[in-house]
Design a protein around this motif. Structure first.
Motif, PDB file in Angstrom:
ATOM      1  N   GLU A 119      58.719   1.652  70.396  1.00 23.85           N
ATOM      2  CA  GLU A 119      58.043   3.346  70.099  1.00 23.85           C
ATOM      3  C   GLU A 119      57.916   3.596  68.582  1.00 23.85           C
ATOM      4  O   GLU A 119      56.492   4.466  68.057  1.00 23.85           O
ATOM      5  CB  GLU A 119      59.674   3.769  70.121  1.00 23.85           C
ATOM      6  N   SER A 120      57.969   1.790  68.314  1.00 20.50           N
ATOM      7  CA  SER A 120      57.622   2.240  66.595  1.00 20.50           C
ATOM      8  C   SER A 120      55.882   1.926  66.758  1.00 20.50           C
ATOM      9  O   SER A 120      55.175   2.541  65.696  1.00 20.50           O
ATOM     10  CB  SER A 120      58.499   1.014  65.935  1.00 20.50           C
ATOM     11  N   PHE A 121      55.741   1.343  67.335  1.00 19.54           N
ATOM     12  CA  PHE A 121      53.928   1.476  67.398  1.00 19.54           C
ATOM     13  C   PHE A 121      53.407   2.630  67.849  1.00 19.54           C
ATOM     14  O   PHE A 121      52.126   2.788  67.454  1.00 19.54           O
ATOM     15  CB  PHE A 121      53.519  -0.286  68.271  1.00 19.54           C
ATOM     16  N   THR A 122      53.798   3.060  69.159  1.00 18.03           N
ATOM     17  CA  THR A 122      53.288   4.041  69.310  1.00 18.03           C
ATOM     18  C   THR A 122      53.547   5.213  68.202  1.00 18.03           C
ATOM     19  O   THR A 122      51.706   6.129  68.337  1.00 18.03           O
ATOM     20  CB  THR A 122      54.140   4.887  70.565  1.00 18.03           C
ATOM     21  N   LYS A 123      54.036   5.233  67.339  1.00 23.37           N
ATOM     22  CA  LYS A 123      54.142   6.773  66.534  1.00 23.37           C
ATOM     23  C   LYS A 123      53.553   5.962  65.648  1.00 23.37           C
ATOM     24  O   LYS A 123      52.874   6.656  64.656  1.00 23.37           O
ATOM     25  CB  LYS A 123      55.615   6.823  65.492  1.00 23.37           C
ATOM     26  N   CYS A 124      53.474   4.987  65.072  1.00 17.59           N
ATOM     27  CA  CYS A 124      52.546   4.549  63.271  1.00 17.59           C
ATOM     28  C   CYS A 124      52.163   2.224  63.598  1.00 17.59           C
ATOM     29  O   CYS A 124      53.237   1.984  63.828  1.00 17.59           O
ATOM     30  CB  CYS A 124      53.203   4.526  62.251  1.00 17.59           C
ATOM     31  N   HIS A 125      51.060   2.017  63.625  1.00 20.78           N
ATOM     32  CA  HIS A 125      50.688   0.663  64.034  1.00 20.78           C
ATOM     33  C   HIS A 125      51.232   0.004  63.198  1.00 20.78           C
ATOM     34  O   HIS A 125      51.141  -0.887  62.305  1.00 20.78           O
ATOM     35  CB  HIS A 125      49.216   1.170  64.320  1.00 20.78           C
ATOM     36  N   GLN A 126      50.850   1.193  61.563  1.00 19.50           N
ATOM     37  CA  GLN A 126      51.122   0.841  60.028  1.00 19.50           C
ATOM     38  C   GLN A 126      52.643   0.173  60.325  1.00 19.50           C
ATOM     39  O   GLN A 126      52.954  -0.758  59.302  1.00 19.50           O
ATOM     40  CB  GLN A 126      50.126   1.074  59.017  1.00 19.50           C
ATOM     41  N   ALA A 127      53.515   0.665  60.238  1.00 19.87           N
ATOM     42  CA  ALA A 127      55.164   1.140  59.844  1.00 19.87           C
ATOM     43  C   ALA A 127      55.375  -0.864  61.172  1.00 19.87           C
ATOM     44  O   ALA A 127      55.784  -1.222  60.610  1.00 19.87           O
ATOM     45  CB  ALA A 127      55.482   1.924  60.898  1.00 19.87           C
ATOM     46  N   PHE A 128      54.678  -0.688  62.032  1.00 20.25           N
ATOM     47  CA  PHE A 128      54.902  -1.645  62.537  1.00 20.25           C
ATOM     48  C   PHE A 128      54.704  -3.255  62.466  1.00 20.25           C
ATOM     49  O   PHE A 128      54.719  -3.962  62.999  1.00 20.25           O
ATOM     50  CB  PHE A 128      54.070  -1.239  64.268  1.00 20.25           C
ATOM     51  N   PHE A 129      53.263  -3.212  62.031  1.00 22.09           N
ATOM     52  CA  PHE A 129      52.250  -3.872  61.274  1.00 22.09           C
ATOM     53  C   PHE A 129      53.656  -4.711  60.273  1.00 22.09           C
ATOM     54  O   PHE A 129      53.729  -6.152  59.909  1.00 22.09           O
ATOM     55  CB  PHE A 129      51.828  -3.932  60.772  1.00 22.09           C
ATOM     56  N   PHE A 130      53.900  -3.257  59.379  1.00 23.03           N
ATOM     57  CA  PHE A 130      54.615  -3.873  58.384  1.00 23.03           C
ATOM     58  C   PHE A 130      56.457  -4.032  58.365  1.00 23.03           C
ATOM     59  O   PHE A 130      57.118  -5.975  57.915  1.00 23.03           O
ATOM     60  CB  PHE A 130      55.247  -3.062  57.000  1.00 23.03           C
ATOM     61  N   GLN A 131      57.202  -4.053  59.488  1.00 26.72           N
ATOM     62  CA  GLN A 131      58.565  -4.729  60.015  1.00 26.72           C
ATOM     63  C   GLN A 131      58.635  -5.555  60.344  1.00 26.72           C
ATOM     64  O   GLN A 131      58.974  -6.645  61.166  1.00 26.72           O
ATOM     65  CB  GLN A 131      58.977  -3.456  60.823  1.00 26.72           C
ATOM     66  N   TYR A 132      57.104  -5.417  61.925  1.00 27.67           N
ATOM     67  CA  TYR A 132      57.485  -6.515  62.309  1.00 27.67           C
ATOM     68  C   TYR A 132      56.266  -8.078  63.296  1.00 27.67           C
ATOM     69  O   TYR A 132      56.861  -8.662  63.431  1.00 27.67           O
ATOM     70  CB  TYR A 132      57.381  -6.095  64.080  1.00 27.67           C
ATOM     71  N   ILE A 133      55.569  -7.598  62.286  1.00 33.91           N
ATOM     72  CA  ILE A 133      54.525  -8.868  62.093  1.00 33.91           C
ATOM     73  C   ILE A 133      54.337  -9.516  60.313  1.00 33.91           C
ATOM     74  O   ILE A 133      54.398 -10.234  60.747  1.00 33.91           O
ATOM     75  CB  ILE A 133      53.362  -7.985  61.878  1.00 33.91           C
ATOM     76  N   LEU A 134      54.800  -8.234  59.538  1.00 31.30           N
ATOM     77  CA  LEU A 134      54.945  -9.323  58.189  1.00 31.30           C
ATOM     78  C   LEU A 134      56.578  -9.531  57.786  1.00 31.30           C
ATOM     79  O   LEU A 134      57.080 -10.118  56.723  1.00 31.30           O
ATOM     80  CB  LEU A 134      54.130  -8.255  57.148  1.00 31.30           C
ATOM     81  N   LYS A 135      57.939  -8.482  58.885  1.00 29.92           N
ATOM     82  CA  LYS A 135      58.517  -8.898  58.078  1.00 29.92           C
ATOM     83  C   LYS A 135      59.846  -7.956  57.818  1.00 29.92           C
ATOM     84  O   LYS A 135      60.232  -8.832  56.611  1.00 29.92           O
ATOM     85  CB  LYS A 135      59.219 -10.738  58.828  1.00 29.92           C
ATOM     86  N   LEU A 136      58.795  -7.707  56.697  1.00 30.66           N
ATOM     87  CA  LEU A 136      59.156  -6.183  55.524  1.00 30.66           C
ATOM     88  C   LEU A 136      60.234  -5.258  55.944  1.00 30.66           C
ATOM     89  O   LEU A 136      60.720  -4.890  56.810  1.00 30.66           O
ATOM     90  CB  LEU A 136      58.187  -5.876  55.078  1.00 30.66           C
ATOM     91  N   CYS A 460      50.420   7.010  60.331  1.00 27.90           N
ATOM     92  CA  CYS A 460      50.504   7.824  60.502  1.00 27.90           C
ATOM     93  C   CYS A 460      50.203   9.134  59.845  1.00 27.90           C
ATOM     94  O   CYS A 460      50.129   8.765  58.312  1.00 27.90           O
ATOM     95  CB  CYS A 460      51.304   7.962  61.537  1.00 27.90           C
ATOM     96  N   ASN A 461      50.025  10.706  60.050  1.00 23.32           N
ATOM     97  CA  ASN A 461      50.513  11.361  59.581  1.00 23.32           C
ATOM     98  C   ASN A 461      51.803  11.926  58.920  1.00 23.32           C
ATOM     99  O   ASN A 461      52.364  12.801  57.764  1.00 23.32           O
ATOM    100  CB  ASN A 461      49.193  12.425  59.466  1.00 23.32           C
ATOM    101  N   TRP A 462      52.572  11.607  59.456  1.00 26.26           N
ATOM    102  CA  TRP A 462      54.027  11.709  59.399  1.00 26.26           C
ATOM    103  C   TRP A 462      54.434  11.809  58.395  1.00 26.26           C
ATOM    104  O   TRP A 462      54.697  10.336  57.701  1.00 26.26           O
ATOM    105  CB  TRP A 462      55.033  11.027  60.648  1.00 26.26           C
ATOM    106  N   LYS A 463      54.736  12.432  57.180  1.00 27.29           N
ATOM    107  CA  LYS A 463      55.348  12.194  55.491  1.00 27.29           C
ATOM    108  C   LYS A 463      56.475  11.010  55.392  1.00 27.29           C
ATOM    109  O   LYS A 463      56.730  10.660  54.553  1.00 27.29           O
ATOM    110  CB  LYS A 463      55.320  13.663  54.660  1.00 27.29           C
ATOM    111  N   TYR A 464      57.481  11.423  56.752  1.00 28.20           N
ATOM    112  CA  TYR A 464      59.499  10.898  55.677  1.00 28.20           C
ATOM    113  C   TYR A 464      58.531   9.477  56.773  1.00 28.20           C
ATOM    114  O   TYR A 464      59.601   8.603  56.577  1.00 28.20           O
ATOM    115  CB  TYR A 464      59.892  11.693  57.541  1.00 28.20           C
ATOM    116  N   CYS A 465      57.642   9.048  57.714  1.00 30.85           N
ATOM    117  CA  CYS A 465      57.449   7.779  57.991  1.00 30.85           C
ATOM    118  C   CYS A 465      57.013   6.764  56.728  1.00 30.85           C
ATOM    119  O   CYS A 465      56.428   6.959  55.537  1.00 30.85           O
ATOM    120  CB  CYS A 465      56.358   7.497  58.210  1.00 30.85           C
TER     121      CYS A 465
END
Length: 484
Positions: A119-136, A460-465
């Motif tokens: 679900e995170s990926f569908t909402k924001c590719h970059q947030a997915f990259f930070f959390q699930y690829i870079l483990k930040l 994404c452009n969601w301000k709370y992401c």
């Protein structure tokens, strides 16, 4: 006569005042001879680019900044910039250095996903990259809202360990108090924290601290706790459990499973990947032909307010239930896999791996509830079990949402609890569509990974992401600034 050689540390103060950028470049070049790693050079070059426009800074400031970076033991500390006053500012990251710190030489393709990460990926590719690829992790990693959700879930799980007569509201709220007490530690003792759960100590220790200007920092290097904020948070959390108790009386409920891990494999063109997650609760309703299963998820956030157009309301509802559909799909795959495994067990003497099937505990519970004494005599699991509905149990709602608060006083502290149900009447059609969506999402993730470019993961452009806050922690140009 040849002039004596001097190191960069012997440069006169007046030289720093007149030509600091040039001299600092020389200093870094000299240091790089002794520490020639790409990470180190990239670190200092990035810092220098920020310093060139600030000739008023002192020699001591320059030297201190370089020294602090040179002595850093982690490649995560890619560059420390200086603010306008010359103070050390936020440390910046380089995604490649983060990967190398994890002993990786390229961007990896995750072979294990979860309904939440999908679900995170569908909402924001970059947030997915930070959390699930870079483990930040977000900074801070814990928030009052997240802590409330974790501890409420724990209380709602543990209350069913009690006998039905003991499942009172007081005991439910005391379970919350007990869990929070074990996490918060002894905050009244000189404002120091001694938590009993070490793996949570750092996260929960950041909660409810006063914002200070530095004068009120205590001996452990942190600001003091705001006890009043903690009390307000605790009372509002207990109110959510009171809301739950008014919505559902746990004395009349016997869940089949609680906090149950589920996992299933999904095919790809060349291999497979696993999706794994945890279901809050599964209830069972006996029927003439077997058992009806209902998947339940607790939500400490507010129920969506369906006050928009019919199309918008439907979109919001579908978004809320998407993860639940994935859980239903995984559970159904486990049911089918159990059938296959049992058939293999009957046909051979070999040991069967139930890793992707129903657990022995769950199989026994189901058979005993349905009156089957011999595990080999029951019908096929897919004929015995039906997943008919999904339920989201929101512990609060918007006060102006009349669907939940038609009789709520206007001065109530929070809105009432409310449940939302999704019928799986078209069961196989829903699961087939969900499986196609899951496979499609994984394929999109793989396509981005194959590019091996951190800037390909747009935000994404969601301000709370949290992608916006995280993006500011990276060296400019190393991650994307484009909207997906």
């Amino acid at each position: 006569m040849m002039a004596p050689k001097r190191s960069c540390h012997s440069i006169r103060t007046e030289q720093w005042a007149t030509q600091p950028p040039r001299l600092l470049w020389c200093a870094v070049a000299a240091v790089a001879i002794f520490q020639p790693s790409a990470a180190f050079i990239n670190t200092e070059m990035t810092m220098l680019r920020a310093l060139v426009s600030r000739p008023c800074l002192s020699r001591a400031t320059y030297a201190s900044a370089i020294s602090s970076i040179r002595q850093s033991s982690s490649h995560l500390e890619a560059a420390s910039l200086l603010d306008q006053e010359g103070n050390q500012a936020t440390t910046l990251f380089d995604p490649y250095e983060i990967l190398r710190d994890q002993k990786l030489d390229k961007i990896p393709l995750p072979n294990k996903l979860s309904p939440t990460s999908l679900e995170s990926f569908t909402k924001c590719h970059q947030a997915f990259f930070f959390q699930y690829i870079l483990k930040l992790k977000p900074d801070p990693p814990m928030t009052p809202e997240l802590a409330r959700g974790i501890i409420c879930h724990k209380a709602l799980e543990d209350v069913f360990e009690l006998s039905p007569s003991q499942r009172t509201l007081d005991n439910l709220q005391n379970l919350f108090r007990k869990e929070w007490s074990s996490l918060r530690g002894d905050r009244e003792s000189s404002n120091n924290v001694t938590q009993t759960k070490e793996y949570n100590a750092e996260s929960y220790d950041s909660l409810f601290r006063l914002e200070t200007d530095g004068d009120a920092i205590i001996s452990n290097g942190r600001s003091p706790f705001d006890i009043n904020s903690e009390i307000d948070w605790g009372l509002s959390s207990l109110q959510l459990l009171k809301n739950y108790y008014e919505l559902e009386d746990p004395r009349n409920v016997t869940p089949l499973m609680r906090e149950m891990w589920v996992n299933a494999q999904f095919p790809t063109d060349t291999d497979s990947f696993t999706v794994r997650g945890k279901i809050d609760r599964i209830d069972m309703i006996p029927s003439n032909s077997g058992a009806i299963l209902r998947i339940i998820d607790y939500k400490t956030g507010k129920k969506p307010h369906f006050k928009y157009s019919a199309a918008t309301n439907d979109r919001i509802a579908n978004e809320q239930f998407w993860k639940m559909k994935v859980y239903a799909l995984i559970l159904w795959k486990m049911i089918l896999q159990t059938e296959t495994l049992e058939q293999k067990r009957q046909e051979s003497e070999e040991t069967v791996d139930y890793r992707y099937g129903l657990s022995w505990e769950l199989r026994q519970k189901l058979l005993q509830s349905l009156g089957y004494e011999n595990e080999q005599l029951h019908p096929k699991w897919s004929e015995l079990l039906k997943i008919e509905s999904l339920r989201l149990m929101y512990l609060t709602s918007h006060l102006d949402d009349m669907a939940a608060n038609f009789d709520t006083p206007p001065d109530a502290p929070v809105g009432k609890a409310k449940e939302l149900d999704f019928s799986l009447f078209e069961f196989m059609a829903v699961l087939d569509q969900t499986e196609n969506e899951v496979i499609s999402i994984q394929k999109q993730i793989k396509e981005l990974v194959d590019m091996q470019d951190p800037t390909a993961w747009h935000h994404c452009n969601w301000k709370y992401c949290n992608c916006h806050e995280m993006r500011e922690r990276f060296i400019d140009g190393t991650v994307s600034n484009e909207i997906m």
